[in-house]
Design an enzyme around this catalytic site. Structure first.
Site, mmCIF file in Angstrom:
data_model
loop_
_atom_site.group_PDB
_atom_site.id
_atom_site.type_symbol
_atom_site.label_atom_id
_atom_site.label_comp_id
_atom_site.label_asym_id
_atom_site.label_seq_id
_atom_site.Cartn_x
_atom_site.Cartn_y
_atom_site.Cartn_z
ATOM 1 N N SER A 34 49.930 93.407 30.828
ATOM 2 C CA SER A 34 48.833 93.850 31.688
ATOM 3 C C SER A 34 48.766 93.068 33.004
ATOM 4 C CB SER A 34 47.501 93.735 30.935
ATOM 5 O OG SER A 34 47.293 92.419 30.482
ATOM 6 N N GLU A 107 63.117 89.936 28.903
ATOM 7 C CA GLU A 107 62.399 88.987 29.767
ATOM 8 C C GLU A 107 63.214 87.706 29.934
ATOM 9 O OE1 GLU A 107 58.596 88.626 27.824
ATOM 10 O OE2 GLU A 107 57.870 90.518 28.650
#
Ligand code: ABF
Length: 222
Positions: A34, A107
């Protein structure tokens, strides 16, 4: 400010930090979650100021494309100038737990391929000792039970994240009740278990800059 406003404020601060350093050749690494989503939405207002992005997940790639931002494969982009991403926990040494969104392997690859990793988070993510947040481990599906037994032998409590398949087709084990006093050693030890793709400790390659949103403004740690 509520948590979303904190996340938006740190995303905006990170954007302001990198904007003067962008040029038409710059390719950025973009994370997942988010806080990263706020960053993507703010970045879209400056899409003429850089070339494009490499994304750490299919979800972020879609969000970038929806804004008309070019998304490149890491194999064609070369070294990335910046990687901007959130985290689940950070300590004062900028060692992180990441992977709550199951995107930890990509990531970690994007972080490894980037010159500067800027971690953006709200102040609730800063801890003294990593491990309150369950540490995610990406595992080859056929090795799930074997890896879980090895993790139990290390003193952890692995839980299979039901119904989750990573972008790489693997499963996630989350480690509960596991205080991580020596993150670099533990990151290396878990990666030695056969069948582990990677784990969510970013200690051997920590963040370079941690930007933390607080009620009194954004604090930057290096
Ligand atoms: C990712 O986003 C993850 O590594 C981490 O799990 C998560 C943080 O989420 P959020 O920004 O939504 O708090 O980068």
């Amino acid at each position: 400010m509520n948590q979303d406003q904190l996340k938006a404020s740190v995303a905006q601060a990170a954007l302001q930090h990198i904007l003067p350093q962008l040029n038409s050749d710059t390719i950025l690494g973009i994370g997942t979650g988010s806080t990263a989503n706020f960053f993507i939405d703010f970045l879209a207002e400056h899409k003429g100021a850089f070339d494009g992005c490499v994304a750490s997940s299919e979800a972020s790639a879609e969000r970038l494309r929806a804004h008309g931002i070019p998304v490149y494969d890491l194999n064609e982009s070369g070294t990335l100038e910046f990687y901007i991403d959130g985290a689940d926990e950070s300590n004062e040494r900028l060692e992180l737990i990441k992977g709550g969104g199951a995107a930890l392997t990509r990531e970690k690859i994007v972080a490894a391929a980037s010159k500067t990793f800027i971690c953006i988070a709200d102040e609730s993510k800063l801890v003294n000792v990593l491990g309150e947040f369950p540490l995610p481990i990406e595992v080859i599906p056929m090795a799930r039970s074997y890896v879980a037994r090895e993790l139990v032998a290390m003193g952890a409590d692995p839980v299979y994240r039901e119904g989750v398949v990573t972008d790489n087709g693997n499963i996630i084990l989350d480690l509960y009740n596991f205080q991580i006093a020596t993150p670099r050693a533990i990151e290396t030890a878990i990666n030695q278990i056969v069948g582990v793709v990677t784990n969510g400790l970013f200690a051997n390659r920590p963040a370079d800059i941690l930007m933390l949103a607080t009620q009194d403004g954004v604090v930057t740690k290096t």
